[in-house]
Design a protein around this motif. Structure first.
Motif, mmCIF file in Angstrom:
data_model
loop_
_atom_site.group_PDB
_atom_site.id
_atom_site.type_symbol
_atom_site.label_atom_id
_atom_site.label_comp_id
_atom_site.label_asym_id
_atom_site.label_seq_id
_atom_site.Cartn_x
_atom_site.Cartn_y
_atom_site.Cartn_z
ATOM 1 N N PRO A 156 -9.833 -1.642 11.469
ATOM 2 C CA PRO A 156 -9.924 -1.979 10.035
ATOM 3 C C PRO A 156 -10.785 -1.008 9.231
ATOM 4 N N HIS A 157 -11.838 -0.471 9.851
ATOM 5 C CA HIS A 157 -12.683 0.496 9.141
ATOM 6 C C HIS A 157 -11.924 1.793 8.890
ATOM 7 N N GLU A 202 -8.671 2.000 8.658
ATOM 8 C CA GLU A 202 -7.671 1.671 7.646
ATOM 9 C C GLU A 202 -8.282 1.705 6.249
ATOM 10 N N SER A 203 -9.506 1.195 6.113
ATOM 11 C CA SER A 203 -10.162 1.176 4.799
ATOM 12 C C SER A 203 -10.396 2.585 4.280
ATOM 13 N N SER A 224 -7.077 4.145 3.399
ATOM 14 C CA SER A 224 -6.505 3.507 2.201
ATOM 15 C C SER A 224 -7.171 4.026 0.937
ATOM 16 N N MET A 225 -8.494 4.078 0.925
ATOM 17 C CA MET A 225 -9.192 4.540 -0.278
ATOM 18 C C MET A 225 -8.950 6.029 -0.515
ATOM 19 N N TYR A 265 -6.578 -0.087 -1.379
ATOM 20 C CA TYR A 265 -7.362 -0.786 -0.352
ATOM 21 C C TYR A 265 -6.985 -2.269 -0.318
ATOM 22 N N ARG A 286 -3.512 -2.671 1.138
ATOM 23 C CA ARG A 286 -3.564 -2.571 2.591
ATOM 24 C C ARG A 286 -3.949 -3.897 3.219
ATOM 25 N N GLY A 287 -4.957 -4.579 2.656
ATOM 26 C CA GLY A 287 -5.379 -5.864 3.203
ATOM 27 C C GLY A 287 -4.284 -6.915 3.121
#
Length: 605
Positions: free
Chosen positions: A86-87, A89-90, A93-94, A146, A149-150
């Motif tokens: 998840p980190h 991905e974050s 994403s940003m 972001y 993505r979530g």
């Protein structure tokens, strides 16, 4: 930086969300692939973890203990990936959202500056499009992606969980998918921010933004303090923001009946499904390890209801859609046909024949059959009341617009048959609202880079500005060693810009209120210098000060979009018409005096 532009005709017809995902790919394909890969892997891991958990339970409950170590290692690796991914991905994403914002802004700027004309910049929809990624009506795009993505992650987790659960129990998977997806229909009017941009919301947001601008923008600061409006501005901002929240709530309010009904369906449905799963285990239909995996997967199916394309996706898609619409919107509006002919390298004659002109979306014509001739190498002053089209004439001569009727001839050649860029290199102009470039003094005097430093200094000297600062000094206080100038000093820099243009080969000089920030004496001295330095160059002067106008070789008086009077100062005074009345009205407040060079100028009594 080269930026690929989307084909608006093909993409514009697609759904907004598809436009968003196409834009993510075009903004940076490699990062988009990484984003989707991480998203899919992250959605699969919870189901893998559920299956591995069941296998570990199965190994533990086996009589011989089974191969426990490999199952535990696999479970541990899966758990570690679930914590780390998840980190990653974050961050991706940003980064992708920031890249998307840059890509959209690049396309927006290119679409705005590409047309040779100015008509497209007056389109009423352009103001809204300019707000792309400025957090005016939603989060910045790096946060929007972001959030997207979530939401997508949760939805995909639910889908993969349902598909994996079907391996253990098809009916449980089918039932839970039906239960959770029904909430999308039952709560379709309860989704956050749905239909939030109502007329009331947009109007209230406009009021709130205006109150915010009153407090924050320098252009309002003096009046706000002078008239003691500080408390009023804060009060209005707070009031309008509260009204904005109320309007947004009314536009997105929850329907209590739907919420209660959806909650009842979810609770009862899950009790039935989980109860039947437990009954199957007790009846011996399922081994314990399958029950453990199935229960975890059944819990994961809930994300079908809580995931999807959120309001942030709608905002991001709106930004992409706006820029996709911008290119076909602005291109034709600001397009000017261009010929291939170049401007002769000599003194030029300018002639307007039966010229008509109206601004886009304006019902009132500026000109209707305007005829005017500017002899080669002579100066012509344009005078008239406000709104008669003095500045419009300058815009037409620079070919920022084309006339709606008639022709503008340059040495007998239709201006539309000349190459636009070639023609503009032959023009030296200063406008009343001239640009202050946040670059060096050298770049402000010679933006096109056509003059030597000696020519730049000579132009500054002739404009009375050679003593201001060094040529390399940045013209903005925000830069190291930077500075700013007074209005009069900037006016002299702008005039030096014209003189520099003449030195680099300009054959038409356009002066739109060139000395508005100078006093009367300074204006008289400056304009006499300008006439001397531009002698032999066709010059058009627009000014409301008759102490300047009277120095021109010829004067044209515009009335109702046509030339009402034409001649030099003495001839027009003798004609006792419009010019004489305007001159007498202004001159009655002045007396004539002489400067140190023996030149006449007017002094306010």
């Amino acid at each position: 930086m080269e930026v690929e532009t989307a084909a608006p005709t093909s993409v514009g017809a697609r759904r907004p969300m598809l436009q968003l995902f196409v834009a993510l790919w075009r903004a940076l394909p490699i990062l988009a692939v990484a984003w989707w890969s991480l998203l899919i892997v992250g959605a699969v891991l919870p189901s893998v973890f559920a299956v591995l958990t069941g296998r570990v339970i199965g190994r533990i409950s086996a009589p011989d203990g089974g191969q426990l170590a490999p199952a535990l290692i696999a479970l541990g690796v899966c758990f570690l990936l679930m914590q780390v991914l998840p980190h990653a991905e974050s961050v991706v994403s940003m980064s992708l959202g920031s890249r998307l914002a840059n890509w959209l802004n690049d396309r927006q700027m290119r679409a705005s500056v590409a047309p040779a004309g100015l008509a497209h910049l007056e389109h009423p929809d352009l103001a809204a499009i300019r707000d792309v990624d400025r957090s005016m009506s939603g989060p910045p795009l790096y946060l929007a992606i972001y959030f997207v993505r979530g939401s997508l992650h949760r939805f995909l987790v639910g889908v993969v969980s349902a598909l994996t659960l079907a391996v253990y129990s098809w009916w449980a998977a089918l039932a839970l998918v039906a239960i959770w997806t029904s909430t999308h229909w039952l709560l379709r009017e309860s989704s956050v921010w749905k239909d939030r941009n109502t007329t009331e919301v947009d109007l209230t947001r406009q009021h709130a933004n205006y109150a915010y601008a009153l407090a924050m923008e320098p252009e309002f600061a003096k009046e706000v303090r002078l008239f003691g409006l500080s408390d009023w501005v804060v009060e209005r901002f707070a009031s309008w923001r509260l009204e904005l929240y109320d309007a947004q709530y009314l536009a997105t309010r929850l329907r209590e009946r739907s919420v209660v009904g959806a909650a009842a369906l979810v609770i009862v449905g899950n009790i039935v499904v989980f109860g039947l799963m437990g009954h199957g285990y007790l009846a011996g239909d399922w081994p314990l390890q399958d029950l453990i995996s199935a229960v975890q997967l059944a819990v994961g199916v809930q994300w079908v209801a809580f995931g999807g394309l959120s309001w942030a996706a709608d905002d991001a898609a709106t930004a992409v859609q706006a820029v996709n619409q911008l290119e076909p919107l602005l291109g034709p509006a600001g397009h000017l046909s261009t010929g291939a002919r170049t401007v002769p390298n000599r003194q030029i004659e300018v002639e307007l024949r039966e010229v008509s002109f109206s601004y886009p979306r304006s019902e009132s014509p500026v000109y209707s059959g305007l005829n005017l001739r500017i002899p080669p190498g002579k100066s012509l002053a344009i005078v008239g009341a406000n709104g008669v089209g003095k500045t419009s004439l300058a815009k037409l001569l620079c070919r920022f617009y084309d006339p709606t009727g008639g022709r503008i001839l340059i040495d007998g050649i239709d201006l539309r048959d000349l190459d636009v860029e070639s023609w503009r290199t032959r023009i030296a102009a200063v406008f009343q609202d001239f640009a202050h470039f946040e670059r060096s003094l050298r770049d402000n005097v010679d933006p096109a880079g056509r003059c030597t430093d000696d020519e730049i200094r000579a132009s500054l000297r002739d404009a009375g500005a050679d003593h201001i600062i060094d040529l390399d000094t940045p013209m903005a206080k925000g830069y190291v060693g930077g500075t700013d100038l007074s209005g009069g000093q900037w006016q002299r820099v702008a005039l030096a810009r014209v003189l520099c243009g003449v030195r680099s080969g300009a054959q038409l000089v356009i002066l739109d209120e060139p000395t508005a920030n100078l006093d009367v004496s300074g204006e008289a001295t400056m304009f006499s210098r300008l006439l001397a330095e531009t002698k032999g160059t066709t010059t058009v002067l627009i000014s409301h000060r008759f102490s300047t106008v009277r120095m021109a070789d010829q004067i044209a008086v515009l009335v109702d979009g046509k030339v009402a009077e034409f001649g030099n100062h003495d001839q027009l005074i003798a004609a006792d018409g419009h010019y004489r009345r305007m001159f007498d009205l202004q001159a009655s407040r002045f007396t004539t005096e002489y400067n140190e060079d023996g030149e006449q100028y007017l002094v306010l009594e």
